[in-house]
Enzyme design. Structure first.
Site, mmCIF file in Angstrom:
data_model
loop_
_atom_site.group_PDB
_atom_site.id
_atom_site.type_symbol
_atom_site.label_atom_id
_atom_site.label_comp_id
_atom_site.label_asym_id
_atom_site.label_seq_id
_atom_site.Cartn_x
_atom_site.Cartn_y
_atom_site.Cartn_z
ATOM 1 N N HIS A 72 4.171 26.185 -61.947
ATOM 2 C CA HIS A 72 3.853 25.627 -60.724
ATOM 3 C C HIS A 72 2.816 24.278 -60.781
ATOM 4 O O HIS A 72 3.175 23.348 -59.924
ATOM 5 C CB HIS A 72 2.864 26.293 -59.737
ATOM 6 C CG HIS A 72 1.735 26.819 -60.427
ATOM 7 N ND1 HIS A 72 1.592 27.752 -61.592
ATOM 8 C CD2 HIS A 72 0.261 26.593 -60.069
ATOM 9 C CE1 HIS A 72 0.411 27.910 -61.845
ATOM 10 N NE2 HIS A 72 -0.523 27.337 -60.978
ATOM 11 N N ASP A 101 -2.659 33.436 -62.102
ATOM 12 C CA ASP A 101 -1.554 32.481 -62.882
ATOM 13 C C ASP A 101 -1.524 32.413 -64.476
ATOM 14 O O ASP A 101 -0.854 32.707 -65.394
ATOM 15 C CB ASP A 101 -1.347 31.409 -62.299
ATOM 16 C CG ASP A 101 -2.413 30.379 -62.423
ATOM 17 O OD1 ASP A 101 -3.511 30.664 -62.461
ATOM 18 O OD2 ASP A 101 -2.222 29.132 -62.218
ATOM 19 N N ALA A 156 -14.403 34.830 -62.440
ATOM 20 C CA ALA A 156 -14.609 33.351 -62.111
ATOM 21 C C ALA A 156 -15.647 33.284 -60.681
ATOM 22 O O ALA A 156 -16.165 32.282 -60.437
ATOM 23 C CB ALA A 156 -13.323 32.865 -61.495
ATOM 24 N N ASP A 206 -12.049 39.530 -64.810
ATOM 25 C CA ASP A 206 -11.960 38.000 -64.917
ATOM 26 C C ASP A 206 -12.925 37.643 -63.817
ATOM 27 O O ASP A 206 -12.877 38.072 -62.648
ATOM 28 C CB ASP A 206 -10.455 38.052 -64.429
ATOM 29 C CG ASP A 206 -10.368 36.505 -64.103
ATOM 30 O OD1 ASP A 206 -11.162 35.546 -64.099
ATOM 31 O OD2 ASP A 206 -8.826 35.967 -63.941
#
Length: 445
Positions: free
Chosen positions: A437, A113, A204, A202
């Site tokens: 959201h 997101d 993470a 990415d």
């Protein structure tokens, strides 16, 4: 460290969730019994990390804590250039401020997101090139987070001049916490080299991705997590990192790269948005704790214990017949709301409805990874219903026991058993234009 769990009544939870506009992000922590909203920054640090907190150097410039963290990142990834930030989305903001411009196209495997938000807010386009098999939640494949090489090549063949980089999310959170194979990373690298494009990870949950390569991919069983991580990062030009996941800390992130031009271009934005280059929004003590956490979480035993707890929840859901994205990922179980709440139309957001029902049932806070999180199309402003609609049960690291896992499964079974009575969902009454959201306001239908 332990903290009390707060029990509540059904009537209390009904009042609380209504006051929160049926958005669990708006609940107070003490209104939650078991919190599975996210695994980001919610883990428990080790004794070594708490010890490191006591020795941090709080110098504004040139802190020794910065150099200890920089050296740890270089050892694990091979990236010499390093910029700390206060969390992962800040790392994206700093780097994308340099790399992403209006009209650009950024292909990858289901950018999450904040990643998609940082791309689209710059009037660029994120293109999902995840393999189609990831959309079949009941199909068992070891690496459902993979990039589809044919999709990626098509984007580059048609729009190469508009692509600043390729992004690969490891593991693929939006697709259900699914890993990416080393073979697939090599395919992406080959396509990137063919078109002269850099590759960004990415990262993470890179350590969990390395665990799945070790346990699922041929030829890696004898290799250590650290060896696999170095091999993975050798196929990338740089990384952004939310250290609140596989870094085992409560706040922090960074950018690391082998490209001097990326470092040179991004460092000015770090100073502008985050702080000076040797702290970037982090305290020195937090940088020391992160250095220790990265070292700890790239050991097999730590990852094996953590991932087996997630698999334990999957086994219980199997016993109850509850559908989720298979196989279980490393940080969460993603329940397929479209298969569970079959009477709730997609326009009424089944996954968010399931999140609400689970909270009302037992005070358990989960997170919707579906149609609300997908935001609206930036051009047509229509809701995007093309992806998966999942209820994520994210397990914080080193926090809950197997007894908690059993309670989670039993509560979800209670909702599952009355699924035929759940025929309506929610509607949006207010939303932000991007990353809605977090703050969306809903009403029950």
């Amino acid at each position: 460290m332990v903290e009390p769990l707060h029990k509540s009544t059904r009537s209390e939870r009904e009042a609380w969730i209504k006051a929160a506009h049926y958005n669990v992000f708006q609940l107070r922590a003490e209104q939650v019994y078991i919190d599975l909203l996210t695994d980001s920054g919610t883990g428990a640090m080790s004794d070594r990390q708490w010890g490191a907190l006591m020795t941090g150097d709080e110098s504004y410039a040139g802190a020794s804590s910065f150099f200890r963290l920089k050296e740890t990142v270089a050892r694990l990834t091979g990236f010499d250039y390093f910029i700390p930030t206060h969390q992962g989305r800040a790392a994206e903001n700093v780097l994308f401020s340099y790399l992403v411009h209006e009209g650009d196209i950024v292909p990858g495997n289901s950018p999450f997101d904040t990643t998609k938000g940082h791309i689209e807010s710059r009037r660029a386009t994120a293109v999902d090139c995840t393999i189609d098999e990831a959309k079949d939640t009941q199909r068992e494949l070891p690496f459902k987070g993979n990039v589809d090489p044919a999709k990626l090549e098509k984007v580059l063949a048609e729009n190469a001049e508009r692509v600043p980089f390729i992004i690969v999310t490891i593991t693929n959170n939006t697709a259900g916490g699914q890993p990416v194979s080393m073979a697939n990373l090599r395919q992406v690298r080959a396509i990137a080299d063919k078109y002269g494009k850099p590759v960004l990870f990415d990262s993470a949950r890179f350590a969990e991705n390395a665990y799945f390569i070790k346990t699922r991919e041929e030829g890696y069983a004898a290799k250590s997590i650290k060896e696999i991580a170095r091999e993975m990062f050798a196929l990338a030009d740089g990384m952004t990192m939310s250290a609140k996941k596989d870094g085992l800390v409560n706040m922090g992130g960074f950018i690391a790269t082998r490209r001097h031009d990326w470092y040179d271009g991004a460092k000015g934005f770090c100073v502008e948005f985050e702080g000076y280059l040797t702290y970037g929004g982090m305290n020195g003590r937090d940088m020391d704790a992160l250095a220790v956490g990265l070292d700890e979480n790239t050991e097999f035993d730590m990852l094996d214990t953590r991932i087996h707890q997630v698999q334990r929840l999957a086994q219980l859901l199997d016993n109850y017949g509850i559908p989720y994205q298979r196989p279980a990922g490393g940080h969460a179980i993603f329940v397929d709301a479209s298969l569970l709440l079959t009477h709730v139309p997609k326009e009424e957001f089944p996954a968010q409805t399931l999140v609400i029902e689970l909270y009302l049932e037992a005070g358990i806070r989960a997170c919707e990874i579906g149609y609300i999180l997908a935001d609206r199309d930036p051009v047509t402003r229509a809701n995007r219903f093309g992806g998966l609609d999942l209820c994520r049960l994210a397990i914080p690291r080193r926090v809950y026991t197997d007894n908690h896992i059993a309670v989670i499964a039993a509560a979800l079974k209670n909702v599952f058993d009355r699924r035929e009575q759940i025929t309506h969902g929610v509607k949006i009454v207010w939303e932000a234009p991007i990353m809605r959201h977090f703050t969306v306001q809903l009403e029950r239908i």
